[in-house]
Design a protein around this motif. Structure first.
Motif, mmCIF file in Angstrom:
data_model
loop_
_atom_site.group_PDB
_atom_site.id
_atom_site.type_symbol
_atom_site.label_atom_id
_atom_site.label_comp_id
_atom_site.label_asym_id
_atom_site.label_seq_id
_atom_site.Cartn_x
_atom_site.Cartn_y
_atom_site.Cartn_z
ATOM 1 N N LYS A 138 6.681 -5.675 4.409
ATOM 2 C CA LYS A 138 5.581 -5.723 3.441
ATOM 3 C C LYS A 138 4.695 -4.484 3.581
ATOM 4 C CE LYS A 138 5.278 -10.773 3.180
ATOM 5 N NZ LYS A 138 4.427 -11.968 3.464
ATOM 6 N N GLY A 139 4.521 -4.032 4.829
ATOM 7 C CA GLY A 139 3.703 -2.849 5.057
ATOM 8 C C GLY A 139 4.308 -1.609 4.421
ATOM 9 N N LEU A 140 5.624 -1.466 4.528
ATOM 10 C CA LEU A 140 6.307 -0.330 3.918
ATOM 11 C C LEU A 140 6.168 -0.372 2.399
ATOM 12 C CD1 LEU A 140 8.130 2.144 4.102
ATOM 13 C CD2 LEU A 140 10.109 0.603 4.182
ATOM 14 N N SER A 141 6.298 -1.560 1.835
ATOM 15 C CA SER A 141 6.148 -1.723 0.387
ATOM 16 C C SER A 141 4.728 -1.363 -0.053
ATOM 17 C CB SER A 141 6.469 -3.165 -0.010
ATOM 18 O OG SER A 141 6.252 -3.376 -1.385
ATOM 19 N N ALA A 142 3.738 -1.802 0.723
ATOM 20 C CA ALA A 142 2.340 -1.487 0.406
ATOM 21 C C ALA A 142 2.104 0.019 0.455
ATOM 22 C CB ALA A 142 1.411 -2.204 1.375
ATOM 23 N N TYR A 143 2.662 0.659 1.478
ATOM 24 C CA TYR A 143 2.496 2.111 1.612
ATOM 25 C C TYR A 143 3.112 2.846 0.427
ATOM 26 C CZ TYR A 143 3.428 6.880 3.018
ATOM 27 O OH TYR A 143 3.518 8.250 3.030
ATOM 28 N N LYS A 144 4.301 2.438 0.015
ATOM 29 C CA LYS A 144 4.971 3.103 -1.109
ATOM 30 C C LYS A 144 4.131 3.006 -2.380
ATOM 31 C CE LYS A 144 9.763 2.712 0.522
ATOM 32 N NZ LYS A 144 11.083 2.075 0.308
ATOM 33 N N LYS A 145 3.492 1.869 -2.583
ATOM 34 C CA LYS A 145 2.624 1.705 -3.754
ATOM 35 C C LYS A 145 1.414 2.634 -3.669
ATOM 36 C CE LYS A 145 -0.308 -1.679 -6.137
ATOM 37 N NZ LYS A 145 -1.585 -0.998 -5.856
ATOM 38 N N LEU A 146 0.766 2.640 -2.498
ATOM 39 C CA LEU A 146 -0.450 3.448 -2.339
ATOM 40 C C LEU A 146 -0.162 4.942 -2.439
ATOM 41 C CD1 LEU A 146 -2.127 1.482 0.596
ATOM 42 C CD2 LEU A 146 -2.872 1.521 -1.791
ATOM 43 N N SER A 147 0.962 5.363 -1.853
ATOM 44 C CA SER A 147 1.298 6.789 -1.858
ATOM 45 C C SER A 147 1.927 7.222 -3.173
ATOM 46 C CB SER A 147 2.246 7.121 -0.707
ATOM 47 O OG SER A 147 3.475 6.427 -0.845
ATOM 48 N N GLY A 148 2.487 6.254 -3.905
ATOM 49 C CA GLY A 148 3.155 6.565 -5.161
ATOM 50 C C GLY A 148 2.247 6.425 -6.363
ATOM 51 N N SER A 149 2.217 5.256 -6.954
ATOM 52 C CA SER A 149 1.456 5.066 -8.194
ATOM 53 C C SER A 149 -0.051 5.191 -7.993
ATOM 54 C CB SER A 149 1.790 3.702 -8.813
ATOM 55 O OG SER A 149 1.468 2.648 -7.920
ATOM 56 N N ASP A 150 -0.553 4.815 -6.803
ATOM 57 C CA ASP A 150 -2.002 4.864 -6.584
ATOM 58 C C ASP A 150 -2.507 6.247 -6.188
ATOM 59 O OD1 ASP A 150 -2.395 2.170 -7.177
ATOM 60 O OD2 ASP A 150 -1.969 1.544 -5.130
ATOM 61 N N GLN A 151 -1.635 7.069 -5.601
ATOM 62 C CA GLN A 151 -1.989 8.453 -5.251
ATOM 63 C C GLN A 151 -3.307 8.529 -4.466
ATOM 64 O OE1 GLN A 151 -0.354 11.749 -6.123
ATOM 65 N NE2 GLN A 151 1.200 10.168 -5.840
ATOM 66 N N VAL A 152 -3.386 7.792 -3.357
ATOM 67 C CA VAL A 152 -4.613 7.792 -2.562
ATOM 68 C C VAL A 152 -4.736 9.097 -1.776
ATOM 69 C CG1 VAL A 152 -4.621 5.284 -2.397
ATOM 70 C CG2 VAL A 152 -3.527 6.632 -0.583
ATOM 71 N N ASP A 153 -5.967 9.386 -1.346
ATOM 72 C CA ASP A 153 -6.254 10.628 -0.619
ATOM 73 C C ASP A 153 -6.123 10.469 0.889
ATOM 74 O OD1 ASP A 153 -7.128 12.264 -2.947
ATOM 75 O OD2 ASP A 153 -8.665 10.714 -3.092
ATOM 76 N N ALA A 154 -6.269 9.248 1.390
ATOM 77 C CA ALA A 154 -6.186 8.981 2.827
ATOM 78 C C ALA A 154 -5.915 7.505 3.020
ATOM 79 C CB ALA A 154 -7.472 9.389 3.536
ATOM 80 N N TYR A 155 -5.593 7.131 4.276
ATOM 81 C CA TYR A 155 -5.191 5.750 4.566
ATOM 82 C C TYR A 155 -6.019 5.148 5.691
ATOM 83 C CZ TYR A 155 -1.047 7.203 1.967
ATOM 84 O OH TYR A 155 -0.203 7.689 1.012
ATOM 85 N N ALA A 156 -6.207 3.840 5.600
ATOM 86 C CA ALA A 156 -6.730 3.042 6.698
ATOM 87 C C ALA A 156 -5.740 1.907 6.912
ATOM 88 C CB ALA A 156 -8.121 2.500 6.376
ATOM 89 N N ILE A 157 -5.096 1.871 8.061
ATOM 90 C CA ILE A 157 -4.017 0.917 8.340
ATOM 91 C C ILE A 157 -4.360 0.132 9.594
ATOM 92 C CG2 ILE A 157 -1.570 0.681 8.917
ATOM 93 C CD1 ILE A 157 -1.076 3.280 7.350
ATOM 94 N N LEU A 158 -4.289 -1.179 9.522
ATOM 95 C CA LEU A 158 -4.648 -2.014 10.664
ATOM 96 C C LEU A 158 -3.456 -2.319 11.565
ATOM 97 C CD1 LEU A 158 -6.625 -3.809 12.251
ATOM 98 C CD2 LEU A 158 -6.140 -5.650 10.613
ATOM 99 N N SER A 159 -2.308 -2.640 11.008
ATOM 100 C CA SER A 159 -1.212 -3.267 11.741
ATOM 101 C C SER A 159 -0.327 -2.294 12.514
ATOM 102 C CB SER A 159 -0.344 -4.060 10.753
ATOM 103 O OG SER A 159 0.912 -4.368 11.302
ATOM 104 N N SER A 160 0.026 -2.680 13.739
ATOM 105 C CA SER A 160 1.014 -1.938 14.524
ATOM 106 C C SER A 160 2.367 -1.940 13.831
ATOM 107 C CB SER A 160 1.158 -2.563 15.924
ATOM 108 O OG SER A 160 -0.059 -2.559 16.618
#
Length: 359
Positions: free
Chosen positions: A81-103
């Motif tokens: 699920k984390g990988l899927s979330a990242y792909k969305k944020l880095s792809g369609s959302d085009q975010v500038d930076a990340y805050a990630i909680l989970s190991s």
């Protein structure tokens, strides 16, 4: 060729050149991608993290520039699920930076984050050794804490400690390695799988080894189930001393729910942590917004945002360089980092008392 065509060509060339130049201007709105588990076995920590992050954004945007917006994705503390979330944020959302909680998520997207080279504020530990890169962990570094715990057990003259270690991620294996090094390299390890049907046999094997202390480096739910079985097959006089890392606090709900009436039996257990008490200002602000005391995880969310905001630069590499030298007062005291992006810890030992860690 007429004048109009020449003008069009010149404009196109100028636009292309400007696009290739690094941008130093401040963006009017900076997009942050947040991945936190608001479901799953660490959900209380994930919920607290998101609330702390949102509180920090609200405070910052009232009187500072640039303004920040966050897109929050739930990974359920699951790598897929984390990988899927990242792909969305880095792809369609085009975010500038990340805050990630989970190991689990940081391990799943580690290589992609290195390739993308955008700033990352990390909550929990990553399993790979920290590097001088774009990832900065706001939770105080655990391995020095576990090393100190091993030293403490040696100092208390426990002769035959063992460790119960979750084998579903190398993070807990790293915790054990720190503990074992601190003790002197002779603490027996019991690898604990995620199959809870085998918990009782694992508890029997641990007790059969006749340890005088058992250290737990486990996912909270699994740790609580193992503790429950150990309590069942031992008495107060035969029970080994129980020792925990900070995971018992992040997963306190699981321990309280699973142990139930047996929960008081682990009072007095030793807990190693980094001492970072919530500041009065953070406590008041959190209560004003949510009408409740800040829970575990809220400080990591708050600090993650403040790290990104206080060091912001429109150029990603300059932003990362600024994070390396960050030093500020966060939700739980001073935040600064070592040369590999791990937060410098302030180690202390406490005892469990009614579900709380008392120094």
């Amino acid at each position: 060729m007429n004048k109009t065509i020449w003008l069009v060509i010149i404009v196109v060339v100028l636009v292309a050149i400007l696009a290739l130049l690094p941008s130093n201007k401040t963006a009017s709105e900076v997009k942050l991608g947040v991945i936190a588990g608001t479901t799953g076995q660490y959900a209380p920590a994930g919920e607290g993290y998101v609330k702390g992050f949102n509180l920090a954004i609200e405070e910052w945007n009232k009187s500072n520039k640039p303004k920040f917006v966050a897109t929050v994705e739930d990974d359920g503390f699951d790598a897929v699920k984390g990988l899927s979330a990242y792909k969305k944020l880095s792809g369609s959302d085009q975010v500038d930076a990340y805050a990630i909680l989970s190991s689990f998520t940081i391990d799943a997207v580690y290589d992609q984050l290195h390739q993308e080279k955008k700033p990352v504020a990390l909550g929990f530990e990553q399993s790979k050794p920290a590097e001088d890169d774009n990832i900065f962990q706001v939770l105080p570094a655990a391995k020095p804490v576990q090393f100190a715990l091993g030293q403490k057990i040696k100092e208390l003259e426990y002769k035959k400690p063992v460790a119960a270690v979750s084998n579903n991620t190398s993070v807990y294996q790293n915790f054990y390695a720190g503990f074992n090094d601190g003790y002197g390299g002779s603490a027996q390890k019991f690898d604990i799988g995620g199959d809870i049907t085998g918990i009782r046999s694992q508890a029997l094997a641990i007790v059969a080894a006749k340890p005088d202390a058992v250290a737990f480096f486990m996912a909270p739910k699994d740790g609580a189930l193992l503790v429950k079985e150990i309590l069942k097959i031992t008495t107060e006089n035969t029970r080994p001393y129980l020792v925990f890392d900070q995971s018992i606090q992040s997963g306190s709900t699981d321990y309280q729910t699973i142990l139930a009436s047996d929960f008081p039996k682990i009072d007095g257990s030793l807990v190693s942590m980094s001492k970072n008490d919530f500041t009065p200002g953070f406590i008041d602000s959190y209560k004003d917004k949510y009408n409740e005391a800040p829970p575990f995880g809220s400080d990591m969310g708050y600090n993650s945002f403040m790290l990104l905001a206080n060091t912001y630069n429109a150029d990603s590499q300059k932003w990362i360089n600024s994070m390396k030298g960050a030093r500020f007062i966060g939700a739980d005291g001073e935040v600064s980092f070592d040369q590999t992006g791990l937060r410098v810890p302030n180690i202390f030992f406490g005892k469990l008392q009614s579900g709380k860690v008392i120094q």
